[in-house]
Design a protein around this motif. Structure first.
Motif, PDB file in Angstrom:
ATOM      1  N   MET A 201     -34.599 -12.544   1.722  1.00  0.00           N
ATOM      2  CA  MET A 201     -34.471 -11.187   1.191  1.00  0.00           C
ATOM      3  C   MET A 201     -35.398 -11.034  -0.010  1.00  0.00           C
ATOM      4  O   MET A 201     -35.360 -11.842  -0.928  1.00  0.00           O
ATOM      5  CB  MET A 201     -33.007 -10.971   0.780  1.00  0.00           C
ATOM      6  CG  MET A 201     -32.702  -9.592   0.251  1.00  0.00           C
ATOM      7  SD  MET A 201     -32.566  -8.419   1.601  1.00  0.00           S
ATOM      8  CE  MET A 201     -32.174  -6.964   0.687  1.00  0.00           C
ATOM      9  N   SER A 202     -36.231 -10.040   0.011  1.00  0.00           N
ATOM     10  CA  SER A 202     -37.162  -9.854  -1.099  1.00  0.00           C
ATOM     11  C   SER A 202     -36.472  -9.119  -2.250  1.00  0.00           C
ATOM     12  O   SER A 202     -35.410  -8.527  -2.089  1.00  0.00           O
ATOM     13  CB  SER A 202     -38.388  -9.072  -0.631  1.00  0.00           C
ATOM     14  OG  SER A 202     -38.002  -7.820  -0.126  1.00  0.00           O
ATOM     15  N   ARG A 203     -37.083  -9.190  -3.387  1.00  0.00           N
ATOM     16  CA  ARG A 203     -36.561  -8.500  -4.563  1.00  0.00           C
ATOM     17  C   ARG A 203     -36.644  -6.996  -4.349  1.00  0.00           C
ATOM     18  O   ARG A 203     -37.436  -6.517  -3.543  1.00  0.00           O
ATOM     19  CB  ARG A 203     -37.359  -8.928  -5.790  1.00  0.00           C
ATOM     20  CG  ARG A 203     -36.980 -10.353  -6.214  1.00  0.00           C
ATOM     21  CD  ARG A 203     -37.935 -10.985  -7.182  1.00  0.00           C
ATOM     22  NE  ARG A 203     -38.304 -10.162  -8.312  1.00  0.00           N
ATOM     23  CZ  ARG A 203     -39.327 -10.466  -9.117  1.00  0.00           C
ATOM     24  NH1 ARG A 203     -40.036 -11.538  -8.918  1.00  0.00           N
ATOM     25  NH2 ARG A 203     -39.621  -9.687 -10.128  1.00  0.00           N
ATOM     26  N   PRO A 204     -35.820  -6.237  -5.085  1.00  0.00           N
ATOM     27  CA  PRO A 204     -35.834  -4.787  -4.895  1.00  0.00           C
ATOM     28  C   PRO A 204     -37.143  -4.152  -5.358  1.00  0.00           C
ATOM     29  O   PRO A 204     -37.928  -4.768  -6.084  1.00  0.00           O
ATOM     30  CB  PRO A 204     -34.657  -4.299  -5.755  1.00  0.00           C
ATOM     31  CG  PRO A 204     -34.331  -5.414  -6.675  1.00  0.00           C
ATOM     32  CD  PRO A 204     -34.832  -6.677  -6.054  1.00  0.00           C
ATOM     33  N   LEU A 205     -37.345  -2.919  -4.933  1.00  0.00           N
ATOM     34  CA  LEU A 205     -38.459  -2.096  -5.380  1.00  0.00           C
ATOM     35  C   LEU A 205     -37.910  -1.057  -6.344  1.00  0.00           C
ATOM     36  O   LEU A 205     -36.773  -0.609  -6.179  1.00  0.00           O
ATOM     37  CB  LEU A 205     -39.084  -1.348  -4.205  1.00  0.00           C
ATOM     38  CG  LEU A 205     -39.613  -2.177  -3.045  1.00  0.00           C
ATOM     39  CD1 LEU A 205     -39.945  -1.269  -1.873  1.00  0.00           C
ATOM     40  CD2 LEU A 205     -40.826  -2.949  -3.473  1.00  0.00           C
ATOM     41  N   LEU A 206     -38.719  -0.661  -7.310  1.00  0.00           N
ATOM     42  CA  LEU A 206     -38.347   0.434  -8.209  1.00  0.00           C
ATOM     43  C   LEU A 206     -39.329   1.572  -7.994  1.00  0.00           C
ATOM     44  O   LEU A 206     -40.535   1.390  -8.182  1.00  0.00           O
ATOM     45  CB  LEU A 206     -38.361  -0.038  -9.670  1.00  0.00           C
ATOM     46  CG  LEU A 206     -38.141   1.032 -10.740  1.00  0.00           C
ATOM     47  CD1 LEU A 206     -36.819   1.780 -10.541  1.00  0.00           C
ATOM     48  CD2 LEU A 206     -38.191   0.414 -12.138  1.00  0.00           C
ATOM     49  N   VAL A 207     -38.823   2.727  -7.571  1.00  0.00           N
ATOM     50  CA  VAL A 207     -39.650   3.915  -7.355  1.00  0.00           C
ATOM     51  C   VAL A 207     -39.428   4.860  -8.532  1.00  0.00           C
ATOM     52  O   VAL A 207     -38.299   5.288  -8.781  1.00  0.00           O
ATOM     53  CB  VAL A 207     -39.282   4.620  -6.027  1.00  0.00           C
ATOM     54  CG1 VAL A 207     -40.106   5.888  -5.847  1.00  0.00           C
ATOM     55  CG2 VAL A 207     -39.474   3.681  -4.842  1.00  0.00           C
ATOM     56  N   VAL A 208     -40.510   5.163  -9.271  1.00  0.00           N
ATOM     57  CA  VAL A 208     -40.411   6.017 -10.452  1.00  0.00           C
ATOM     58  C   VAL A 208     -41.233   7.278 -10.208  1.00  0.00           C
ATOM     59  O   VAL A 208     -42.464   7.232 -10.182  1.00  0.00           O
ATOM     60  CB  VAL A 208     -40.931   5.288 -11.716  1.00  0.00           C
ATOM     61  CG1 VAL A 208     -40.651   6.127 -12.963  1.00  0.00           C
ATOM     62  CG2 VAL A 208     -40.325   3.901 -11.841  1.00  0.00           C
ATOM     63  N   ASP A 209     -40.532   8.400 -10.009  1.00  0.00           N
ATOM     64  CA  ASP A 209     -41.211   9.676  -9.747  1.00  0.00           C
ATOM     65  C   ASP A 209     -40.284  10.811 -10.141  1.00  0.00           C
ATOM     66  O   ASP A 209     -39.087  10.770  -9.822  1.00  0.00           O
ATOM     67  CB  ASP A 209     -41.588   9.781  -8.267  1.00  0.00           C
ATOM     68  CG  ASP A 209     -42.656  10.837  -8.015  1.00  0.00           C
ATOM     69  OD1 ASP A 209     -42.526  11.960  -8.540  1.00  0.00           O
ATOM     70  OD2 ASP A 209     -43.616  10.540  -7.288  1.00  0.00           O
TER      71      ASP A 209
ATOM     72  N   TYR B 250     -36.140  -2.711   2.776  1.00  0.00           N
ATOM     73  CA  TYR B 250     -36.188  -3.022   1.349  1.00  0.00           C
ATOM     74  C   TYR B 250     -34.957  -2.489   0.617  1.00  0.00           C
ATOM     75  O   TYR B 250     -34.385  -1.471   1.008  1.00  0.00           O
ATOM     76  CB  TYR B 250     -37.438  -2.404   0.697  1.00  0.00           C
ATOM     77  CG  TYR B 250     -38.731  -2.974   1.213  1.00  0.00           C
ATOM     78  CD1 TYR B 250     -39.168  -4.237   0.819  1.00  0.00           C
ATOM     79  CD2 TYR B 250     -39.523  -2.238   2.092  1.00  0.00           C
ATOM     80  CE1 TYR B 250     -40.361  -4.756   1.295  1.00  0.00           C
ATOM     81  CE2 TYR B 250     -40.720  -2.754   2.571  1.00  0.00           C
ATOM     82  CZ  TYR B 250     -41.133  -4.009   2.170  1.00  0.00           C
ATOM     83  OH  TYR B 250     -42.305  -4.516   2.633  1.00  0.00           O
ATOM     84  N   THR B 251     -34.592  -3.158  -0.458  1.00  0.00           N
ATOM     85  CA  THR B 251     -33.617  -2.636  -1.408  1.00  0.00           C
ATOM     86  C   THR B 251     -34.413  -1.808  -2.409  1.00  0.00           C
ATOM     87  O   THR B 251     -35.449  -2.264  -2.905  1.00  0.00           O
ATOM     88  CB  THR B 251     -32.899  -3.783  -2.150  1.00  0.00           C
ATOM     89  OG1 THR B 251     -32.263  -4.608  -1.176  1.00  0.00           O
ATOM     90  CG2 THR B 251     -31.870  -3.257  -3.132  1.00  0.00           C
TER      91      THR B 251
ATOM     92  N   GLY C 172     -33.352  -2.328 -17.530  1.00  0.00           N
ATOM     93  CA  GLY C 172     -32.430  -2.970 -18.457  1.00  0.00           C
ATOM     94  C   GLY C 172     -31.080  -3.267 -17.828  1.00  0.00           C
ATOM     95  O   GLY C 172     -30.413  -4.236 -18.198  1.00  0.00           O
ATOM     96  N   ALA C 173     -30.677  -2.442 -16.872  1.00  0.00           N
ATOM     97  CA  ALA C 173     -29.365  -2.599 -16.234  1.00  0.00           C
ATOM     98  C   ALA C 173     -29.423  -3.415 -14.943  1.00  0.00           C
ATOM     99  O   ALA C 173     -28.386  -3.775 -14.394  1.00  0.00           O
ATOM    100  CB  ALA C 173     -28.789  -1.215 -15.930  1.00  0.00           C
ATOM    101  N   ALA C 174     -30.620  -3.708 -14.462  1.00  0.00           N
ATOM    102  CA  ALA C 174     -30.773  -4.358 -13.155  1.00  0.00           C
ATOM    103  C   ALA C 174     -30.240  -5.786 -13.177  1.00  0.00           C
ATOM    104  O   ALA C 174     -30.543  -6.549 -14.096  1.00  0.00           O
ATOM    105  CB  ALA C 174     -32.244  -4.353 -12.740  1.00  0.00           C
ATOM    106  N   THR C 175     -29.473  -6.137 -12.161  1.00  0.00           N
ATOM    107  CA  THR C 175     -28.999  -7.519 -12.042  1.00  0.00           C
ATOM    108  C   THR C 175     -30.110  -8.403 -11.505  1.00  0.00           C
ATOM    109  O   THR C 175     -30.167  -9.590 -11.784  1.00  0.00           O
ATOM    110  CB  THR C 175     -27.775  -7.603 -11.107  1.00  0.00           C
ATOM    111  OG1 THR C 175     -28.099  -6.961  -9.879  1.00  0.00           O
ATOM    112  CG2 THR C 175     -26.572  -6.923 -11.724  1.00  0.00           C
ATOM    113  N   GLU C 176     -31.007  -7.810 -10.729  1.00  0.00           N
ATOM    114  CA  GLU C 176     -32.169  -8.527 -10.212  1.00  0.00           C
ATOM    115  C   GLU C 176     -33.401  -7.661 -10.475  1.00  0.00           C
ATOM    116  O   GLU C 176     -33.430  -6.500 -10.085  1.00  0.00           O
ATOM    117  CB  GLU C 176     -32.017  -8.770  -8.711  1.00  0.00           C
ATOM    118  CG  GLU C 176     -33.160  -9.582  -8.129  1.00  0.00           C
ATOM    119  CD  GLU C 176     -32.994  -9.838  -6.633  1.00  0.00           C
ATOM    120  OE1 GLU C 176     -33.642 -10.765  -6.136  1.00  0.00           O
ATOM    121  OE2 GLU C 176     -32.242  -9.107  -5.963  1.00  0.00           O
TER     122      GLU C 176
END
Length: 122
Positions: free
Chosen positions: A1-9, A27-28, A43-47
């Protein structure tokens, strides 16, 4: 399982569409509406995410300010950033913030998934 992605828009419809496409591809995905919100999500992400898809033109805190702030935090410094911009100078902006690459809006699904699979770490 890959690490999550963060989408900022800041465009909620576009962000949700991107998140859905990425989730459908397995993906997560985490989402944020601007740079300040993205810093809170980190800051709040567990991963920590393995890749940030970053819009540049946003209210509150734009992509450049977010990228500079993110690079000040040692655990976040090496998270790759993929600039996602409608701007004609997307490549120049990506270079300025040390991004791993850039995509021009609007982006097609194949191009998006190809870029994510190439740049995602972890």
């Amino acid at each position: 399982m890959s690490r999550p992605l963060l989408v900022v828009d800041d465009d909620a419809d576009l962000r949700e569409a991107l998140e859905e496409v990425l989730r459908d591809a397995g993906y997560t995905v985490l989402g944020a509406s601007n740079g300040k919100h993205a810093l809170e999500v980190l800051g709040a992400a567990t991963e920590l995410p393995g890749l940030v898809l970053l819009d540049m033109m946003m209210p509150v805190m734009d992509g450049g300010a977010f990228a500079r702030a993110m690079r000040q935090v040692p655990p976040w410094r090496d998270i790759p950033v993929l600039v996602f911009s409608a701007s004609a100078n997307a490549r120049q902006v990506a270079d300025e913030i040390g991004a791993c690459g850039h995509l021009r809006k609007p982006v097609d699904v194949e191009t998006l998934l190809d870029a994510v699979s190439r740049h995602l770490t972890g």
